[in-house]
Design a protein around this motif. Structure first.
Motif, short mmCIF file in Angstrom:
data_model
loop_
_atom_site.label_atom_id
_atom_site.label_comp_id
_atom_site.label_asym_id
_atom_site.label_seq_id
_atom_site.Cartn_x
_atom_site.Cartn_y
_atom_site.Cartn_z
N ALA A 8 12.78 9.50 -4.70
CA ALA A 8 11.28 9.60 -4.62
C ALA A 8 10.74 9.18 -5.89
CB ALA A 8 10.43 10.89 -4.41
N LYS A 9 11.54 9.49 -7.08
CA LYS A 9 11.22 8.97 -8.52
C LYS A 9 11.67 7.43 -8.58
CE LYS A 9 12.37 13.75 -10.38
NZ LYS A 9 13.22 14.39 -11.34
N LEU A 10 12.88 7.03 -7.97
CA LEU A 10 13.12 5.85 -7.92
C LEU A 10 11.98 4.63 -7.45
CD1 LEU A 10 15.14 3.41 -8.59
CD2 LEU A 10 16.38 4.03 -6.35
N VAL A 11 11.60 5.32 -6.31
CA VAL A 11 10.67 4.36 -5.55
C VAL A 11 9.32 4.35 -6.24
CG1 VAL A 11 9.10 4.47 -3.53
CG2 VAL A 11 11.37 4.82 -3.03
N PHE A 12 8.94 5.54 -6.80
CA PHE A 12 7.81 5.73 -7.84
C PHE A 12 8.16 4.52 -9.01
CE2 PHE A 12 5.89 7.22 -11.64
CZ PHE A 12 4.39 7.43 -11.42
N PHE A 13 8.94 4.49 -9.55
CA PHE A 13 9.38 3.66 -10.71
C PHE A 13 9.26 2.09 -10.28
CE2 PHE A 13 10.46 7.56 -12.91
CZ PHE A 13 9.22 7.51 -13.94
N VAL A 14 9.95 1.96 -9.09
CA VAL A 14 9.80 0.62 -8.69
C VAL A 14 8.28 0.22 -8.37
CG1 VAL A 14 10.40 -0.58 -6.38
CG2 VAL A 14 12.04 0.51 -7.62
N LEU A 15 7.52 1.18 -7.74
CA LEU A 15 6.10 0.79 -7.43
C LEU A 15 5.31 0.55 -8.77
CD1 LEU A 15 5.03 3.01 -4.55
CD2 LEU A 15 5.02 0.70 -4.92
N PHE A 56 -2.35 -7.34 4.47
CA PHE A 56 -3.36 -8.45 4.83
C PHE A 56 -2.71 -9.44 5.89
CE2 PHE A 56 -5.87 -6.79 1.51
CZ PHE A 56 -7.18 -6.05 2.09
N ARG A 57 -1.61 -9.62 5.35
CA ARG A 57 -0.37 -10.54 5.67
C ARG A 57 -0.05 -10.39 7.28
NH1 ARG A 57 3.73 -13.14 1.65
NH2 ARG A 57 2.08 -13.64 -0.01
N ASP A 58 0.22 -8.99 7.48
CA ASP A 58 0.87 -8.30 8.75
C ASP A 58 0.10 -7.01 9.11
OD1 ASP A 58 2.03 -7.57 10.96
OD2 ASP A 58 4.03 -7.94 10.40
N ALA A 59 -0.87 -6.81 9.76
CA ALA A 59 -1.70 -5.53 10.11
C ALA A 59 -0.69 -4.34 10.70
CB ALA A 59 -2.66 -5.78 10.93
N ARG A 60 0.55 -4.94 11.06
CA ARG A 60 1.69 -3.76 11.50
C ARG A 60 2.08 -2.97 10.33
NH1 ARG A 60 4.83 -7.67 14.92
NH2 ARG A 60 4.59 -8.68 13.38
N GLN A 61 2.06 -3.56 9.37
CA GLN A 61 2.77 -3.04 7.99
C GLN A 61 1.68 -2.40 7.27
OE1 GLN A 61 5.01 -6.20 6.19
NE2 GLN A 61 6.65 -5.85 7.49
N GLN A 62 2.33 -1.59 6.23
CA GLN A 62 1.31 -0.86 5.50
C GLN A 62 2.10 -1.25 3.94
OE1 GLN A 62 0.48 3.09 5.84
NE2 GLN A 62 0.06 2.76 8.06
N VAL A 63 1.11 -1.15 3.09
CA VAL A 63 1.55 -1.69 1.34
C VAL A 63 1.21 -0.38 0.59
CG1 VAL A 63 0.72 -3.26 -0.46
CG2 VAL A 63 0.78 -4.20 2.11
N TYR A 64 2.11 -0.19 0.00
CA TYR A 64 2.02 1.09 -0.89
C TYR A 64 1.92 0.61 -2.11
CZ TYR A 64 3.89 2.89 3.25
OH TYR A 64 4.41 3.43 4.54
N SER A 65 1.02 1.41 -3.09
CA SER A 65 0.87 1.20 -4.39
C SER A 65 0.55 2.49 -5.10
CB SER A 65 -0.34 0.17 -4.61
OG SER A 65 -1.45 0.92 -4.24
N LEU A 66 0.61 2.46 -6.43
CA LEU A 66 0.46 3.77 -7.12
C LEU A 66 -1.10 4.20 -7.00
CD1 LEU A 66 2.39 3.48 -10.49
CD2 LEU A 66 3.01 4.61 -8.53
N SER A 67 -1.42 5.40 -6.77
CA SER A 67 -2.57 5.72 -6.96
C SER A 67 -3.33 5.80 -8.34
CB SER A 67 -2.98 7.39 -5.98
OG SER A 67 -2.13 8.08 -6.81
N GLU A 68 -4.25 6.48 -8.60
CA GLU A 68 -5.08 6.64 -9.76
C GLU A 68 -4.15 7.70 -10.68
OE1 GLU A 68 -9.17 8.46 -11.62
OE2 GLU A 68 -9.34 6.78 -10.03
N THR A 69 -3.74 8.76 -9.75
CA THR A 69 -2.96 9.90 -10.01
C THR A 69 -1.58 9.39 -10.49
OG1 THR A 69 -4.21 11.40 -8.73
CG2 THR A 69 -2.09 12.16 -9.66
N GLY A 70 -1.09 8.78 -9.66
CA GLY A 70 0.21 7.72 -9.98
C GLY A 70 0.33 7.08 -11.27
#
Length: 78
Positions: A8-15, A56-70
């Motif tokens: 989870a830490k690695l995914v966080f830093f990739v984001l 927006f490219r493919d409505a079947r997929q979700q896009v992840y980004s850091l939140s304000e807290t993140g």
């Protein structure tokens, strides 16, 4: 953040380095298996560190980004 698993830490830093990524892109960037990325995403969502949007490219997929807290957490590391 301290109590999160390493994946989870690695995914966080990739984001932190990228604005937003799909689960597949997160898997490719982090070199983690897709299942591990899914678990990491769940862990990060539970602490409100990331947010999810429909791609927006493919409505079947979700896009992840850091939140304000993140983003605040990420800034505390710099």
């Amino acid at each position: 953040m301290k109590d999160l698993p390493p994946s989870a830490k690695l995914v966080f830093f990739v984001l932190k380095e990228h604005d937003s990524l799909t689960q597949k892109q997160l898997s490719e960037e982090s070199l983690l298996p897709s299942r591990t990325v899914r678990y990491a995403i769940t862990q990060l969502q539970e602490i409100d560190a990331i947010e999810t949007q429909v791609s927006f490219r493919d409505a079947r997929q979700q896009v992840y980004s850091l939140s304000e807290t993140g983003t605040e957490v990420a800034n505390s590391f710099t």
